[in-house]
Scaffold this motif. Structure first.
Motif, short mmCIF file in Angstrom:
data_model
loop_
_atom_site.label_atom_id
_atom_site.label_comp_id
_atom_site.label_asym_id
_atom_site.label_seq_id
_atom_site.Cartn_x
_atom_site.Cartn_y
_atom_site.Cartn_z
N ILE A 64 0.83 -1.21 0.00
CA ILE A 64 0.00 0.00 0.00
C ILE A 64 0.86 1.26 0.00
O ILE A 64 0.64 2.19 -0.80
N TYR A 65 1.87 1.31 0.88
CA TYR A 65 2.62 2.56 1.04
C TYR A 65 3.75 2.72 0.02
O TYR A 65 4.03 3.86 -0.41
N THR A 66 4.41 1.65 -0.39
CA THR A 66 5.46 1.81 -1.40
C THR A 66 4.86 2.26 -2.73
O THR A 66 5.50 2.99 -3.49
N SER A 67 3.62 1.85 -3.00
CA SER A 67 2.96 2.29 -4.24
C SER A 67 2.69 3.79 -4.23
O SER A 67 2.46 4.40 -5.28
N GLN A 68 2.73 4.39 -3.03
CA GLN A 68 2.53 5.84 -2.90
C GLN A 68 3.85 6.58 -2.67
O GLN A 68 3.86 7.74 -2.26
N GLY A 69 4.98 5.89 -2.90
CA GLY A 69 6.28 6.54 -2.84
C GLY A 69 6.95 6.54 -1.49
O GLY A 69 7.96 7.23 -1.30
N VAL A 108 -4.19 7.57 17.16
CA VAL A 108 -5.34 7.81 16.30
C VAL A 108 -5.53 6.56 15.44
O VAL A 108 -4.59 6.10 14.77
N TYR A 109 -6.72 6.00 15.47
CA TYR A 109 -7.02 4.81 14.68
C TYR A 109 -7.33 5.18 13.23
O TYR A 109 -7.91 6.23 12.94
N ALA A 110 -6.94 4.28 12.32
CA ALA A 110 -7.42 4.39 10.94
C ALA A 110 -8.92 4.05 10.92
O ALA A 110 -9.47 3.59 11.92
N SER A 111 -9.56 4.26 9.80
CA SER A 111 -10.98 3.90 9.67
C SER A 111 -11.15 2.44 9.26
O SER A 111 -12.08 1.77 9.70
N GLU A 112 -10.25 1.96 8.41
CA GLU A 112 -10.37 0.60 7.89
C GLU A 112 -9.55 -0.38 8.74
O GLU A 112 -8.36 -0.17 8.96
N LYS A 113 -10.17 -1.44 9.18
CA LYS A 113 -9.49 -2.48 9.96
C LYS A 113 -8.56 -3.29 9.07
O LYS A 113 -8.69 -3.28 7.84
N THR A 114 -7.64 -4.00 9.71
CA THR A 114 -6.84 -4.99 8.98
C THR A 114 -7.75 -6.19 8.69
O THR A 114 -8.02 -6.52 7.55
N PHE A 115 -8.22 -6.81 9.77
CA PHE A 115 -9.17 -7.92 9.68
C PHE A 115 -10.03 -7.93 10.93
O PHE A 115 -9.66 -7.36 11.96
N TRP A 248 -3.81 4.38 3.91
CA TRP A 248 -4.14 3.05 4.42
C TRP A 248 -5.59 2.69 4.11
O TRP A 248 -5.87 1.59 3.59
N ASP A 249 -6.53 3.57 4.43
CA ASP A 249 -7.94 3.26 4.27
C ASP A 249 -8.27 2.91 2.82
O ASP A 249 -8.93 1.90 2.54
N GLU A 250 -7.79 3.72 1.89
CA GLU A 250 -8.08 3.46 0.48
C GLU A 250 -7.35 2.21 -0.01
O GLU A 250 -7.90 1.41 -0.78
N GLY A 251 -6.11 2.04 0.46
CA GLY A 251 -5.33 0.87 0.06
C GLY A 251 -5.93 -0.42 0.56
O GLY A 251 -6.00 -1.42 -0.17
N ARG A 252 -6.38 -0.42 1.83
CA ARG A 252 -6.96 -1.66 2.39
C ARG A 252 -8.24 -2.04 1.66
O ARG A 252 -8.49 -3.22 1.38
N LEU A 253 -9.08 -1.05 1.34
CA LEU A 253 -10.30 -1.33 0.60
C LEU A 253 -10.00 -1.93 -0.77
O LEU A 253 -10.75 -2.78 -1.27
N SER A 254 -8.90 -1.50 -1.37
CA SER A 254 -8.54 -2.01 -2.70
C SER A 254 -7.99 -3.43 -2.66
O SER A 254 -7.84 -4.07 -3.70
N MET A 255 -7.68 -3.93 -1.45
CA MET A 255 -7.05 -5.25 -1.34
C MET A 255 -8.01 -6.33 -0.85
O MET A 255 -7.59 -7.40 -0.42
N THR A 256 -9.30 -6.07 -0.90
CA THR A 256 -10.27 -7.12 -0.56
C THR A 256 -10.34 -8.12 -1.72
O THR A 256 -9.83 -7.87 -2.81
N GLY A 257 -10.98 -9.24 -1.48
CA GLY A 257 -11.16 -10.22 -2.54
C GLY A 257 -9.90 -11.00 -2.85
O GLY A 257 -9.23 -11.52 -1.96
N GLU A 258 -9.53 -11.06 -4.12
CA GLU A 258 -8.44 -11.91 -4.58
C GLU A 258 -7.08 -11.49 -4.02
O GLU A 258 -6.25 -12.35 -3.70
N LYS A 259 -6.82 -10.21 -3.90
CA LYS A 259 -5.54 -9.76 -3.35
C LYS A 259 -5.38 -10.23 -1.90
O LYS A 259 -4.31 -10.69 -1.49
#
Length: 273
Positions: A64-69, A108-115, A248-259
């Motif tokens: 998630i983070y390396t893709s953002q530099g 401060v918590y993120a909005s999206e959980k890990t699991f 993190w929030d946007e990246g985690r949402l993008s990694m549901t399913g097959e990823k």
């Protein structure tokens, strides 16, 4: 002379542009994200001489983070120390922590959980025991780790662990990176009776210890799922922290399913159906 001067200026400008391009491409110039994390295999793993793997959540975080530099710098520490380092601003974040009102004073918590993890117990294979509430723990020697908190999954279970009158029935196993595997061996050796954890952690530890002939994972586990969420330091300037959380929030949402499934399969674990 004018032509020569223009050529010189052109050459200087070209060199500056090349150097600027190299600087941008060089990872050492990337913005750094300092990550504290503890050993909770297969979700978070300390690398060793035998394996460089860091676990499902760290792989996810890195992608998630390396893709953002960002360049990630890791600090492998026990959980309590990691929490202190994030609170003090030594680390920017810790990738998984339980939902806790008291923790909001320091993090401060993120909005999206890990699991949201389903819990289960590990016991000896010949033991018919099943969890049916706190009363079912009577006469059993229960394992846990120092400072481990089960309250998000079962306040009653955490109260039992913390109650001084149960100290003789609760074994706290301390260590740096192999606590869960040592607990498995102790259950197999009949020094401890049972242990509760995230079902993926139990699957991974059973595979690692190769104790399938003497131990088994049983359900039901604790009352609720164990929700884990990344926490970020309050020492980070607000704008930067909000940006880190957004990534993190946007990246985690993008990694549901097959990823997500791919990452779990890499460590040979899966959520029970």
């Amino acid at each position: 002379m004018i032509v020569l001067k223009n050529k010189t200026m052109h050459h200087s400008l070209l060199v500056m542009l090349i150097l600027a391009g190299v600087s941008l491409a060089n990872p050492s110039y990337a913005e750094q994200l300092k990550v504290c994390y503890d050993q909770w295999a297969p979700m978070t793993i300390f690398p060793s001489e035998q394996s460089a793997e860091r676990g499902v959540i760290i792989d996810m975080l890195d992608e998630i983070y390396t893709s953002q530099g960002y360049e990630l710098k890791y600090y492998e520490v026990p959980l309590a120390r990691g929490l202190d380092m994030v609170a003090d601003g030594v680390c920017d974040m810790l990738p998984e922590y339980i939902v806790s009102e008291s923790a909001e004073n320091d993090f401060v918590y993120a909005s999206e959980k890990t699991f949201a993890y389903t819990t289960a117990f590990v016991i000896r294979k010949d033991d018919p025991w099943r969890y049916s509430g706190i009363e079912s723990l009577e006469g059993k020697l229960v394992a846990t780790g120092p400072g481990w908190d089960y309250s998000a999954a079962s306040p009653d279970y955490q109260t039992y662990i913390d109650d001084p009158k149960n100290a003789g029935q609760v074994e706290v196993i301390a260590g740096y990176d192999d606590v869960v595997e040592r607990i498995f061996q102790m259950i197999s050796d009949k020094r401890i009776d049972l242990y509760a954890d995230n079902e993926l952690v139990l699957q991974h530890a059973l595979n690692r210890t190769n104790l399938h002939d003497t131990l088994r994972i049983v359900r039901p586990g604790l009352d609720k799922k164990l929700v884990e969420i990344p926490i970020f330091s309050k020492k980070i300037p607000t704008t930067k922290r909000q940006e880190l959380i957004r990534i993190w929030d946007e990246g985690r949402l993008s990694m549901t399913g097959e990823k997500e499934k791919r990452l779990l399969q890499k460590y040979q674990v899966t959520f029970a159906q």
